[in-house]
Write a protein that holds these residues in place. Structure first.
Motif, PDB file in Angstrom:
ATOM      1  N   THR A   1       0.251   3.993   7.397  1.00 41.03           N
ATOM      2  CA  THR A   1       1.507   3.767   8.106  1.00 41.03           C
ATOM      3  C   THR A   1       1.541   2.303   8.525  1.00 41.03           C
ATOM      4  OG1 THR A   1       0.571   4.272  10.284  1.00 41.03           O
ATOM      5  CG2 THR A   1       1.498   6.120   9.024  1.00 41.03           C
ATOM      6  N   SER A   2       2.706   1.863   8.978  1.00 42.90           N
ATOM      7  CA  SER A   2       2.805   0.484   9.453  1.00 42.90           C
ATOM      8  C   SER A   2       1.821   0.250  10.594  1.00 42.90           C
ATOM      9  CB  SER A   2       4.237   0.193   9.915  1.00 42.90           C
ATOM     10  OG  SER A   2       4.363  -1.151  10.353  1.00 42.90           O
ATOM     11  N   ARG A   3       1.690   1.224  11.469  1.00 43.15           N
ATOM     12  CA  ARG A   3       0.772   1.070  12.611  1.00 43.15           C
ATOM     13  C   ARG A   3      -0.684   1.028  12.152  1.00 43.15           C
ATOM     14  NH1 ARG A   3       0.867   1.821  18.050  1.00 43.15           N
ATOM     15  NH2 ARG A   3       3.023   2.559  17.969  1.00 43.15           N
ATOM     16  N   SER A   4      -1.078   1.934  11.259  1.00 38.10           N
ATOM     17  CA  SER A   4      -2.490   1.978  10.852  1.00 38.10           C
ATOM     18  C   SER A   4      -2.873   0.731  10.058  1.00 38.10           C
ATOM     19  CB  SER A   4      -2.792   3.245  10.043  1.00 38.10           C
ATOM     20  OG  SER A   4      -2.149   3.228   8.785  1.00 38.10           O
ATOM     21  N   PHE A   5      -1.936   0.198   9.254  1.00 41.29           N
ATOM     22  CA  PHE A   5      -2.259  -1.001   8.492  1.00 41.29           C
ATOM     23  C   PHE A   5      -2.283  -2.232   9.393  1.00 41.29           C
ATOM     24  CE2 PHE A   5      -1.726  -4.012   4.851  1.00 41.29           C
ATOM     25  CZ  PHE A   5      -2.831  -3.586   4.136  1.00 41.29           C
ATOM     26  N   THR A   6      -1.393  -2.277  10.369  1.00 45.04           N
ATOM     27  CA  THR A   6      -1.435  -3.365  11.354  1.00 45.04           C
ATOM     28  C   THR A   6      -2.746  -3.342  12.119  1.00 45.04           C
ATOM     29  OG1 THR A   6       0.976  -3.380  11.595  1.00 45.04           O
ATOM     30  CG2 THR A   6      -0.308  -4.335  13.396  1.00 45.04           C
TER      31      THR A   6
ATOM     32  N   VAL B   1       0.859  -1.189   0.000  1.00 43.93           N
ATOM     33  CA  VAL B   1       0.000   0.000   0.000  1.00 43.93           C
ATOM     34  C   VAL B   1       0.894   1.237   0.000  1.00 43.93           C
ATOM     35  CG1 VAL B   1      -1.998  -1.037   1.174  1.00 43.93           C
ATOM     36  CG2 VAL B   1      -0.138  -0.050   2.531  1.00 43.93           C
ATOM     37  N   PRO B   2       0.384   2.381  -0.456  1.00 47.13           N
ATOM     38  CA  PRO B   2       1.161   3.621  -0.369  1.00 47.13           C
ATOM     39  C   PRO B   2       1.259   4.080   1.079  1.00 47.13           C
ATOM     40  CG  PRO B   2      -1.043   4.078  -1.184  1.00 47.13           C
ATOM     41  CD  PRO B   2      -0.923   2.583  -1.107  1.00 47.13           C
ATOM     42  N   ALA B   3       2.376   4.704   1.419  1.00 50.04           N
ATOM     43  CA  ALA B   3       2.646   5.082   2.811  1.00 50.04           C
ATOM     44  C   ALA B   3       2.550   6.591   3.025  1.00 50.04           C
ATOM     45  CB  ALA B   3       4.042   4.600   3.219  1.00 50.04           C
ATOM     46  N   TYR B   4       2.154   6.940   4.250  1.00 52.71           N
ATOM     47  CA  TYR B   4       2.160   8.297   4.790  1.00 52.71           C
ATOM     48  C   TYR B   4       1.141   9.233   4.132  1.00 52.71           C
ATOM     49  CZ  TYR B   4       6.723   6.783   6.591  1.00 52.71           C
ATOM     50  OH  TYR B   4       7.736   6.096   7.190  1.00 52.71           O
ATOM     51  N   GLN B   5       0.169   9.607   4.908  1.00 57.32           N
ATOM     52  CA  GLN B   5      -0.852  10.536   4.414  1.00 57.32           C
ATOM     53  C   GLN B   5      -0.256  11.887   4.045  1.00 57.32           C
ATOM     54  OE1 GLN B   5      -3.815   9.252   3.928  1.00 57.32           O
ATOM     55  NE2 GLN B   5      -4.772  11.100   3.118  1.00 57.32           N
ATOM     56  N   TRP B   6       0.842  12.275   4.701  1.00 56.46           N
ATOM     57  CA  TRP B   6       1.450  13.569   4.396  1.00 56.46           C
ATOM     58  C   TRP B   6       2.125  13.593   3.014  1.00 56.46           C
ATOM     59  CZ3 TRP B   6       6.747  13.287   3.822  1.00 56.46           C
ATOM     60  CH2 TRP B   6       7.417  12.264   4.504  1.00 56.46           C
ATOM     61  N   LEU B   7       2.234  12.435   2.370  1.00 55.93           N
ATOM     62  CA  LEU B   7       2.735  12.386   0.999  1.00 55.93           C
ATOM     63  C   LEU B   7       1.602  12.459  -0.032  1.00 55.93           C
ATOM     64  CD1 LEU B   7       5.611   9.722   1.050  1.00 55.93           C
ATOM     65  CD2 LEU B   7       5.829  12.208   0.852  1.00 55.93           C
ATOM     66  N   TRP B   8       0.389  12.706   0.441  1.00 53.90           N
ATOM     67  CA  TRP B   8      -0.762  12.761  -0.475  1.00 53.90           C
ATOM     68  C   TRP B   8      -0.553  13.852  -1.526  1.00 53.90           C
ATOM     69  CZ3 TRP B   8      -4.984   9.505  -0.412  1.00 53.90           C
ATOM     70  CH2 TRP B   8      -6.020   9.827  -1.307  1.00 53.90           C
ATOM     71  N   SER B   9      -0.930  13.537  -2.774  1.00 53.79           N
ATOM     72  CA  SER B   9      -0.748  14.486  -3.864  1.00 53.79           C
ATOM     73  C   SER B   9      -1.791  14.253  -4.946  1.00 53.79           C
ATOM     74  CB  SER B   9       0.656  14.329  -4.473  1.00 53.79           C
ATOM     75  OG  SER B   9       0.741  13.111  -5.203  1.00 53.79           O
ATOM     76  N   SER B  10      -1.679  15.011  -6.034  1.00 53.63           N
ATOM     77  CA  SER B  10      -2.585  14.818  -7.169  1.00 53.63           C
ATOM     78  C   SER B  10      -2.508  13.402  -7.712  1.00 53.63           C
ATOM     79  CB  SER B  10      -2.248  15.809  -8.285  1.00 53.63           C
ATOM     80  OG  SER B  10      -2.476  17.133  -7.878  1.00 53.63           O
ATOM     81  N   ALA B  11      -1.350  12.769  -7.592  1.00 58.26           N
ATOM     82  CA  ALA B  11      -1.207  11.392  -8.077  1.00 58.26           C
ATOM     83  C   ALA B  11      -2.161  10.455  -7.350  1.00 58.26           C
ATOM     84  CB  ALA B  11       0.234  10.922  -7.903  1.00 58.26           C
TER      85      ALA B  11
END
Length: 258
Positions: free
Chosen positions: A162-167, A141-151
């Motif tokens: 994050t590793s914690r949220s996916f766990t 999965v893509p990581a870190y919400q702070w990397l959110w972009s138009s892509a």
């Protein structure tokens, strides 16, 4: 759950991916990491690649010697998997559609799929229900919400993890065996060229030419340098040594005993 209505993916996504997959350092490196991780935990049995798109991952796993069934809801992706990747076991449909045909799978993979499902918890329940007792689940999965972009907007993502949220997401049905970030060298360029402009309100759409440049399909010097920097990640994952940061996340989990 009406799985089809809750999947977000661009209508031309499979065709766009097809243009870059075979020559992209990103797709190649992801395949190598997936193959390395699966090789540590899953030796034989039926492997179901859910949302497997054009079959780029499934083709690699078949070449590794696994018995793979690809399940893909997109008509273009399913057709490309059969006709261009030469995959024999392809089901055009969602996991929910395919479950009566699958029997119990020994392992399921969802590679850059979960972020496209609005109700990710319900999807994880479906995965667990489709697995045999103590079956394995592999995902990226893509990581870190702070990397959110138009892509992310263009790709139809609902979230990054994050590793914690996916766990936490998996915890009701699965025991985590391994969780690691990867694509660490991509964090600075993604943050600077995508996430920061997005936060500043610059949200122009990418075209096919810019996507090809980002995936390094010309195999220029920058692409070769990036590929060299990424090689150690495959070694780390193959020896079950997690990486602490990266723009993507890769996991292996085991279905909890009832």
């Amino acid at each position: 759950m009406d799985a089809t209505a809750k999947i977000s993916y661009p209508s031309t996504g499979h065709t766009s991916c097809l243009q870059v997959e075979d020559h992209s350092f990103w797709f190649k490196h992801r395949n190598e990491c997936i193959s390395a991780l699966i090789g540590r935990f899953f030796a034989s049995g039926r492997f179901v690649d859910v949302g497997g798109g054009n079959g780029f991952v499934a083709r690699k796993l078949v070449d590794d010697g696994l018995d793979v069934i690809l399940v893909e809801p997109g008509a273009d992706g399913a057709r490309h998997a059969r006709e261009l990747r030469g995959l024999e076991n392809v089901i055009h449909g969602t996991l929910l559609d395919a479950m009566p045909l699958l029997g119990e799978a020994g392992a399921i993979g969802a590679f850059d799929v979960v972020e496209h499902v609005e109700d990710d918890a319900a999807f994880i329940d479906q995965v667990a229900d489709a697995l045999s007792e103590r079956g394995l689940f592999f995902a990226t999965v893509p990581a870190y919400q702070w990397l959110w972009s138009s892509a992310d907007d263009e790709a139809g993502h609902y979230r990054r993890y994050t590793s914690r949220s996916f766990t936490d997401l998996l915890s009701t049905r699965f025991d985590m065996l391994f969780s690691s970030y990867f694509f660490a060298p991509l964090i600075p360029p993604v943050a600077i060229s995508r996430a920061l402009p997005y936060r500043l309100g610059r949200r122009g759409a990418r075209d096919d030419e810019s996507a090809a440049r980002e995936h390094g399909t010309s195999n220029g010097m920058a692409t070769r340098a990036m590929s060299a920097m990424l090689r150690h990640e495959v070694r780390r994952i193959s020896t079950i040594k997690p990486l602490k940061f990266g723009s993507s996340l890769i996991v292996a989990a085991r279905k909890k005993a009832i």
